[in-house]
Design a protein around this motif. Structure first.
Motif, short mmCIF file in Angstrom:
data_model
loop_
_atom_site.label_atom_id
_atom_site.label_comp_id
_atom_site.label_asym_id
_atom_site.label_seq_id
_atom_site.Cartn_x
_atom_site.Cartn_y
_atom_site.Cartn_z
N MET A 154 0.83 -1.20 0.00
CA MET A 154 0.00 0.00 0.00
C MET A 154 0.87 1.26 0.00
SD MET A 154 -3.08 0.94 -0.17
CE MET A 154 -3.65 2.61 -0.32
N ASN A 155 1.92 1.24 0.85
CA ASN A 155 2.80 2.40 0.93
C ASN A 155 3.53 2.64 -0.39
OD1 ASN A 155 2.74 4.01 3.14
ND2 ASN A 155 3.92 2.61 4.43
N GLU A 156 3.97 1.51 -0.97
CA GLU A 156 4.68 1.61 -2.25
C GLU A 156 3.80 2.25 -3.31
OE1 GLU A 156 6.30 -2.02 -3.68
OE2 GLU A 156 7.59 -2.24 -1.91
N LEU A 157 2.51 1.89 -3.27
CA LEU A 157 1.57 2.41 -4.25
C LEU A 157 1.47 3.93 -4.12
CD1 LEU A 157 -0.39 1.47 -6.46
CD2 LEU A 157 -2.19 1.61 -4.76
N ILE A 158 1.38 4.39 -2.86
CA ILE A 158 1.25 5.83 -2.63
C ILE A 158 2.50 6.56 -3.11
CG2 ILE A 158 1.12 7.60 -0.83
CD1 ILE A 158 -0.75 5.69 0.67
N ILE A 159 3.68 5.98 -2.82
CA ILE A 159 4.94 6.61 -3.28
C ILE A 159 4.98 6.66 -4.79
CG2 ILE A 159 7.44 6.28 -3.38
CD1 ILE A 159 7.14 5.12 -0.49
N TYR A 160 4.55 5.55 -5.42
CA TYR A 160 4.52 5.50 -6.88
C TYR A 160 3.61 6.58 -7.44
CZ TYR A 160 2.50 3.88 -11.28
OH TYR A 160 1.99 3.83 -12.54
N GLN A 161 2.44 6.73 -6.78
CA GLN A 161 1.49 7.74 -7.26
C GLN A 161 2.06 9.14 -7.10
OE1 GLN A 161 -2.01 6.66 -5.04
NE2 GLN A 161 -2.95 5.74 -6.85
N LEU A 162 2.68 9.40 -5.92
CA LEU A 162 3.24 10.73 -5.68
C LEU A 162 4.33 11.03 -6.70
CD1 LEU A 162 3.49 11.05 -1.80
CD2 LEU A 162 2.05 12.32 -3.36
N ALA A 163 5.12 10.01 -7.04
CA ALA A 163 6.20 10.23 -8.00
C ALA A 163 5.64 10.50 -9.39
CB ALA A 163 7.13 9.03 -8.03
N SER A 164 4.47 9.93 -9.68
CA SER A 164 3.91 10.09 -11.03
C SER A 164 3.26 11.45 -11.24
CB SER A 164 2.86 9.02 -11.29
OG SER A 164 3.42 7.76 -11.11
N VAL A 165 2.88 12.12 -10.14
CA VAL A 165 2.16 13.40 -10.29
C VAL A 165 2.98 14.43 -11.07
CG1 VAL A 165 1.18 15.35 -9.07
CG2 VAL A 165 0.61 13.06 -8.35
N PRO A 166 4.28 14.67 -10.71
CA PRO A 166 5.04 15.64 -11.51
C PRO A 166 5.17 15.23 -12.97
CG PRO A 166 6.23 15.07 -9.52
CD PRO A 166 5.07 14.14 -9.59
N ALA A 167 5.30 13.91 -13.21
CA ALA A 167 5.42 13.44 -14.60
C ALA A 167 4.16 13.79 -15.38
CB ALA A 167 5.68 11.95 -14.63
N ILE A 168 2.99 13.52 -14.77
CA ILE A 168 1.73 13.82 -15.46
C ILE A 168 1.56 15.32 -15.64
CG2 ILE A 168 -0.78 13.76 -15.20
CD1 ILE A 168 -0.64 10.99 -14.44
N ALA A 169 1.96 16.09 -14.60
CA ALA A 169 1.87 17.55 -14.72
C ALA A 169 2.71 18.04 -15.88
CB ALA A 169 2.31 18.21 -13.41
N ALA A 170 3.96 17.52 -15.97
CA ALA A 170 4.85 17.94 -17.06
C ALA A 170 4.26 17.55 -18.40
CB ALA A 170 6.23 17.32 -16.89
N LEU A 171 3.74 16.33 -18.47
CA LEU A 171 3.13 15.85 -19.72
C LEU A 171 1.97 16.75 -20.13
CD1 LEU A 171 3.09 13.36 -21.75
CD2 LEU A 171 1.14 12.59 -20.40
N GLY A 172 1.10 17.08 -19.13
CA GLY A 172 -0.06 17.91 -19.42
C GLY A 172 0.35 19.28 -19.92
N ILE A 173 1.38 19.86 -19.27
CA ILE A 173 1.82 21.21 -19.66
C ILE A 173 2.41 21.19 -21.07
CG2 ILE A 173 3.56 22.96 -19.18
CD1 ILE A 173 3.05 22.34 -16.19
N ILE A 174 3.27 20.18 -21.34
CA ILE A 174 3.91 20.13 -22.66
C ILE A 174 2.86 19.88 -23.75
CG2 ILE A 174 5.49 18.79 -24.10
CD1 ILE A 174 7.20 18.45 -21.56
N LEU A 175 1.98 18.89 -23.49
CA LEU A 175 0.93 18.61 -24.48
C LEU A 175 0.05 19.83 -24.70
CD1 LEU A 175 -0.53 15.03 -23.94
CD2 LEU A 175 0.68 15.95 -25.90
N GLY A 176 -0.35 20.47 -23.60
CA GLY A 176 -1.25 21.62 -23.67
C GLY A 176 -0.65 22.73 -24.51
N LEU A 177 0.63 23.06 -24.23
CA LEU A 177 1.27 24.14 -24.97
C LEU A 177 1.48 23.76 -26.43
CD1 LEU A 177 3.85 25.43 -22.37
CD2 LEU A 177 1.76 26.53 -23.10
N LEU A 178 1.83 22.48 -26.66
CA LEU A 178 2.02 21.99 -28.02
C LEU A 178 0.73 22.14 -28.82
CD1 LEU A 178 4.26 20.55 -29.66
CD2 LEU A 178 3.09 18.41 -29.12
N PHE A 179 -0.41 21.73 -28.18
CA PHE A 179 -1.67 21.81 -28.90
C PHE A 179 -2.11 23.25 -29.09
CE2 PHE A 179 -2.01 17.28 -28.39
CZ PHE A 179 -2.67 16.92 -29.54
N LYS A 180 -1.73 24.14 -28.16
CA LYS A 180 -2.01 25.55 -28.37
C LYS A 180 -1.26 26.07 -29.60
CE LYS A 180 -2.87 29.28 -25.21
NZ LYS A 180 -3.92 29.25 -24.24
N GLY A 181 -0.01 25.62 -29.75
CA GLY A 181 0.78 26.00 -30.93
C GLY A 181 0.16 25.47 -32.20
#
Lengths: 141, 336
Positions: free
Chosen positions: B1-28
């Motif tokens: 259970m703890n490992e899952l939470i750590i995995y999720q916390l680590a994935s949040v910045p990755a998803i944020a970065a992906l969202g920002i890059i995709l968003g700006l790319l699609f705006k372009g």
């Protein structure tokens, strides 16, 4: 401060200080498919708070002086001013008129002068290039 | 259970970065395509990245009369909410990160938050233009929420009837069982209507022409954004970009959840890559129809026309879709 980032995306606010609309039409012409200044990342914005460069047209009538000062003050720095048309540069046909306080550079600091009545869109784009050169010089300092 | 939470916390910045890059790319991409449709050449695709970098080095002005902490806080809230949307939707064939913690109802509220942040930021900036913009934004929020809610409720009702075992509002479950396979021919038409409704809600949700009455540059000087500059404006710019990707992903998860790896019979890493690329293609199609095409083809509506379009036509169409799906259920149950 890295002013080079500014060069690639100049957002322009257009201010008419009593112009006959000739220069304003030419500014719009620079945005049309034939000239398309959006190629260089330039776009018109609706408020001075978003702007990097003030496109000033007209000879600055007495009533517009205070507004011009306020609009210039509202722009966030770093900022540049481009004066478009003979009216703002010298007064042109309105020279020494009783209702004028211009030329515009008596009221706010002007970076680039674009003469013409009205100037062609090519001249306006040339003015933008001058703004880039000026900003790059400032960035080097 | 703890490992899952750590995995999720680590994935949040990755998803944020992906969202920002995709968003700006699609705006372009949006800007280039719009320019091409107007016979212009348009800016380079990386223009939104340049705009963002420039806005970050500009002076950040807070007006003297503004409520400072609201004025500065709302851009952050808008970005945070937009990125949170991405944690609850399936992206590129992967299950949502926060699967099981929230469903479509939560997403409806999360979609509201960036607009609400704009409204509060607008009121806090103490400018008459911003007040008008904020009031218009509230009116258009009320308008587009109704057809959106009807459409989402219809989908959930369809699921609760066709698959009684599963949580009917769960987006992961909806994405796992394509809606088109749950209905007969009559229901198919109903679903098509709902799909078009969600596409029509998209420009209102992300605030582009013809439904950008609240941010009209030419009449109310950018509305709620009128006093924003520098970093705060950059954050709203970012929130808008990320929200476009978020809303398009929700649309894809409900109506276009298909992957391509099964059809091409790919395995392992190839399958993941193929699905990710296919997701980008679907995202492109949805953004193209819901943002680029509409904004180039149609001029801005008045606020009364926005209300009429959403509360009138869109809601009636959504209710028709709901009725068709219900009729389809009766026909299927009757054994026809």
């Amino acid at each position: 401060m890295n002013l080079k980032a500014l060069n690639k995306s100049l957002w322009a606010f257009h201010f008419n200080s009593g112009s006959c609309n000739g220069c304003d039409i030419e500014i719009i012409a620079a945005l049309t498919p034939r000239y398309d200044v959006e190629r260089f990342g330039i776009k018109l914005v609706g408020t001075p708070r978003h702007a990097d460069i003030l496109l000033l047209t007209g000879p600055v009538a007495m009533d517009m002086k205070e507004k011009l000062e306020r609009v210039y003050a509202q722009m966030p720095s770093p900022k540049a001013v481009m004066l478009i048309g003979n009216c703002g540069n010298s007064g042109d046909v309105f020279y020494e008129s009783y209702s004028l306080v211009g030329p515009a550079d008596r009221i706010i600091p002007v970076d680039v002068y674009v003469p013409g009545c009205p100037p062609r869109p090519e001249a306006i784009i040339h003015g933008v290039v001058k703004v880039w050169q000026k900003l790059e010089k400032e960035a080097k300092k | 259970m703890n490992e899952l939470i750590i995995y999720q916390l680590a994935s949040v910045p990755a998803i944020a970065a992906l969202g920002i890059i995709l968003g700006l790319l699609f705006k372009g991409i949006d800007r280039v395509l719009a320019a091409r449709m107007q016979a212009r050449i348009g800016p380079p695709i990386r223009q939104p990245f340049r705009d963002l970098r420039k806005l970050m080095i500009k002076e950040n002005i807070v007006p003297k009369n503004a409520v400072r902490f609201v004025f500065n806080g709302m851009p952050l809230l808008a970005v945070a909410a937009s990125i949170t949307i991405l944690l609850y939707v399936p992206i590129a064939g992967f299950l949502p990160l926060m699967q099981g913690y929230g469903d479509l109802i939560l997403l409806l509220y999360l979609l509201l938050i960036p607009s609400l942040a704009l409204v509060l930021g607008g009121f806090a900036s103490a400018s008459p233009y911003a007040s008008i913009g904020a009031q218009r934004e509230m009116v258009s929020m009320i308008s587009y929420e109704l057809p959106l809610a009807v459409a989402v409720a219809s989908i959930a009702w369809l699921f609760s009837r066709a698959m009684p075992g599963i949580a009917s509002f769960s987006l992961a479950a909806i994405a796992a069982n394509p809606v088109w396979e749950l209905v007969g021919p009559v229901g198919f038409i109903g679903l098509l209507a709902l799909f078009l409704i969600l596409l029509a809600v998209m420009p209102g949700e992300i605030g582009v022409i013809p439904f950008d009455t609240a941010e009209a540059e030419t009449e109310i000087a950018s509305g709620m954004l009128v006093e924003y500059s520098g970093r705060n404006l950059a954050l709203f710019y970012l929130a808008d970009a990320v929200k476009t990707v978020g809303f398009a992903s929700i649309l894809i998860a409900i109506f276009l959840p298909y992957g391509i790896s099964g059809t091409l019979s790919l395995q392992g890493a190839n399958a993941v890559a193929a699905d990710a690329l296919f997701f980008l293609l679907k995202l492109f199609i949805v953004v193209f129809i819901g943002r680029v095409l509409i904004r180039v083809a149609v001029p801005r509506l008045r606020i009364t026309q926005v209300v009429k379009a959403y509360w009138g036509y869109a809601t009636i169409a959504a209710l028709c879709g709901l009725s068709l799906i219900a009729l389809d259920a009766i026909l299927l149950a009757g054994g026809c």
